[in-house]
Design a protein around this motif. Structure first.
Motif, mmCIF file in Angstrom:
data_model
loop_
_atom_site.group_PDB
_atom_site.id
_atom_site.type_symbol
_atom_site.label_atom_id
_atom_site.label_comp_id
_atom_site.label_asym_id
_atom_site.label_seq_id
_atom_site.Cartn_x
_atom_site.Cartn_y
_atom_site.Cartn_z
ATOM 1 N N MET A 1 -119.712 3.115 13.481
ATOM 2 C CA MET A 1 -120.628 3.087 12.369
ATOM 3 C C MET A 1 -121.970 3.666 12.824
ATOM 4 N N LYS A 2 -122.465 4.624 12.073
ATOM 5 C CA LYS A 2 -123.736 5.268 12.424
ATOM 6 C C LYS A 2 -124.899 4.553 11.738
ATOM 7 N N GLU A 3 -126.007 4.415 12.467
ATOM 8 C CA GLU A 3 -127.241 3.873 11.910
ATOM 9 C C GLU A 3 -127.977 4.987 11.161
ATOM 10 N N GLN A 4 -128.904 4.588 10.283
ATOM 11 C CA GLN A 4 -129.634 5.560 9.466
ATOM 12 C C GLN A 4 -130.375 6.599 10.314
ATOM 13 N N GLU A 5 -130.974 6.163 11.415
ATOM 14 C CA GLU A 5 -131.710 7.093 12.279
ATOM 15 C C GLU A 5 -130.771 8.125 12.913
ATOM 16 N N GLU A 6 -129.564 7.699 13.277
ATOM 17 C CA GLU A 6 -128.577 8.628 13.840
ATOM 18 C C GLU A 6 -128.157 9.661 12.800
ATOM 19 N N ILE A 7 -127.952 9.194 11.585
ATOM 20 C CA ILE A 7 -127.578 10.107 10.496
ATOM 21 C C ILE A 7 -128.705 11.100 10.256
ATOM 22 N N PHE A 8 -129.948 10.617 10.260
ATOM 23 C CA PHE A 8 -131.105 11.485 10.079
ATOM 24 C C PHE A 8 -131.141 12.580 11.144
ATOM 25 N N ASP A 9 -130.961 12.201 12.409
ATOM 26 C CA ASP A 9 -130.972 13.185 13.497
ATOM 27 C C ASP A 9 -129.858 14.213 13.308
ATOM 28 N N TYR A 10 -128.704 13.762 12.883
ATOM 29 C CA TYR A 10 -127.565 14.651 12.666
ATOM 30 C C TYR A 10 -127.861 15.647 11.538
ATOM 31 N N LEU A 11 -128.434 15.152 10.441
ATOM 32 C CA LEU A 11 -128.757 16.019 9.302
ATOM 33 C C LEU A 11 -129.890 16.976 9.630
ATOM 34 N N LYS A 12 -130.889 16.485 10.348
ATOM 35 C CA LYS A 12 -132.024 17.324 10.757
ATOM 36 C C LYS A 12 -131.549 18.484 11.624
ATOM 37 N N GLU A 13 -130.637 18.179 12.540
ATOM 38 C CA GLU A 13 -130.089 19.211 13.422
ATOM 39 C C GLU A 13 -129.315 20.266 12.626
ATOM 40 N N GLN A 14 -128.585 19.835 11.619
ATOM 41 C CA GLN A 14 -127.771 20.750 10.821
ATOM 42 C C GLN A 14 -128.594 21.561 9.821
ATOM 43 N N PHE A 15 -129.551 20.914 9.143
ATOM 44 C CA PHE A 15 -130.243 21.556 8.023
ATOM 45 C C PHE A 15 -131.713 21.847 8.266
ATOM 46 N N GLY A 16 -132.281 21.323 9.338
ATOM 47 C CA GLY A 16 -133.683 21.587 9.642
ATOM 48 C C GLY A 16 -134.607 20.508 9.112
ATOM 49 N N GLU A 17 -135.731 20.344 9.790
ATOM 50 C CA GLU A 17 -136.694 19.307 9.427
ATOM 51 C C GLU A 17 -137.326 19.543 8.067
ATOM 52 N N ASP A 18 -137.383 20.789 7.610
ATOM 53 C CA ASP A 18 -137.990 21.073 6.310
ATOM 54 C C ASP A 18 -137.062 20.740 5.146
ATOM 55 N N THR A 19 -135.802 20.408 5.418
ATOM 56 C CA THR A 19 -134.823 20.105 4.376
ATOM 57 C C THR A 19 -134.550 18.618 4.237
ATOM 58 N N VAL A 20 -134.692 17.871 5.303
ATOM 59 C CA VAL A 20 -134.313 16.455 5.317
ATOM 60 C C VAL A 20 -135.546 15.600 5.559
ATOM 61 N N GLU A 21 -135.790 14.653 4.644
ATOM 62 C CA GLU A 21 -136.862 13.671 4.852
ATOM 63 C C GLU A 21 -136.229 12.290 4.959
ATOM 64 N N PHE A 22 -136.715 11.491 5.870
ATOM 65 C CA PHE A 22 -136.261 10.115 6.033
ATOM 66 C C PHE A 22 -137.336 9.235 5.436
ATOM 67 N N MET A 23 -137.011 8.529 4.371
ATOM 68 C CA MET A 23 -137.991 7.767 3.608
ATOM 69 C C MET A 23 -137.761 6.265 3.797
ATOM 70 N N LYS A 24 -138.851 5.555 4.008
ATOM 71 C CA LYS A 24 -138.787 4.095 4.113
ATOM 72 C C LYS A 24 -139.741 3.516 3.077
ATOM 73 N N GLY A 25 -139.180 2.807 2.119
ATOM 74 C CA GLY A 25 -140.005 2.181 1.094
ATOM 75 C C GLY A 25 -140.478 0.812 1.527
ATOM 76 N N ASP A 26 -141.220 0.172 0.649
ATOM 77 C CA ASP A 26 -141.729 -1.171 0.930
ATOM 78 C C ASP A 26 -140.622 -2.219 0.888
ATOM 79 N N VAL A 27 -139.594 -1.955 0.100
ATOM 80 C CA VAL A 27 -138.457 -2.878 -0.002
ATOM 81 C C VAL A 27 -137.168 -2.082 0.089
ATOM 82 N N GLY A 28 -136.109 -2.758 0.424
ATOM 83 C CA GLY A 28 -134.801 -2.121 0.445
ATOM 84 C C GLY A 28 -134.568 -1.275 1.686
#
Length: 161
Positions: A1-28
């Motif tokens: 099972m992959k954690e959100q940060e691992e998924i983010f790194d994987y997507l960033k590597e594939q699509f670039g930092e300008d395409t993928v944003e990792f967002m953390k809200g106040d809740v959830g």
């Protein structure tokens, strides 16, 4: 099972930092933000990549961001084989509410996209049958928009009690 940060790194590597944003809200839980024009390509990658295998679209919801004059789509996907889940979003201007359909990636998007179009007004490009699903075809407006004003009558009948 992959954690959100691992998924983010994987997507960033594939699509670039300008395409993928990792967002953390106040809740959830955190979510990912993608450009709408790339959503079909990214969805296919999420489904087909062995390390991710997001083979199930659990939910797709239309959102009206009235203050920003935008519409959005929130997607919740799950991997039944790897046991991880994630959420991602796209946003578009309200006067150009077009988002590529992911119905060819996840068949469950068929009705979800129709509902988001019907209730919020997101137009899913290349959807095979994009027509209203909860209201009649000649209904005026989009009932889940924050600025929606219901019709007083529909085909001669009052719409409110």
């Amino acid at each position: 099972m992959k954690e959100q940060e691992e998924i983010f790194d994987y997507l960033k590597e594939q699509f670039g930092e300008d395409t993928v944003e990792f967002m953390k809200g106040d809740v959830g839980r955190p979510w990912f933000q993608f450009p709408a024009v790339r959503i079909k390509e990214i969805a296919k990658f999420l489904r087909d990549t062995a390390e991710l295998r997001f083979n199930t679209l659990m939910c797709l919801s239309g959102v009206h961001y009235a203050k920003e004059e935008e519409l959005g789509v929130t997607y919740h996907v799950h991997s039944t084989t790897l046991g991880h889940s994630m959420a991602f979003k796209v946003r578009v201007p309200i006067d150009q509410p077009n988002v590529p359909s992911v119905e060819s990636i996840w068949k469950t998007a068929d009705w979800h996209e129709r509902e988001a179009m019907d209730m919020v007004g997101v137009m899913f490009d290349d959807h095979p049958n994009l027509k209203r699903i909860l209201t009649p075809e000649d209904w005026e407006g989009y009932p889940l928009r924050k600025d929606y004003e219901p019709q007083e009558f529909y085909q001669g009948m009052p719409t409110t009690a």
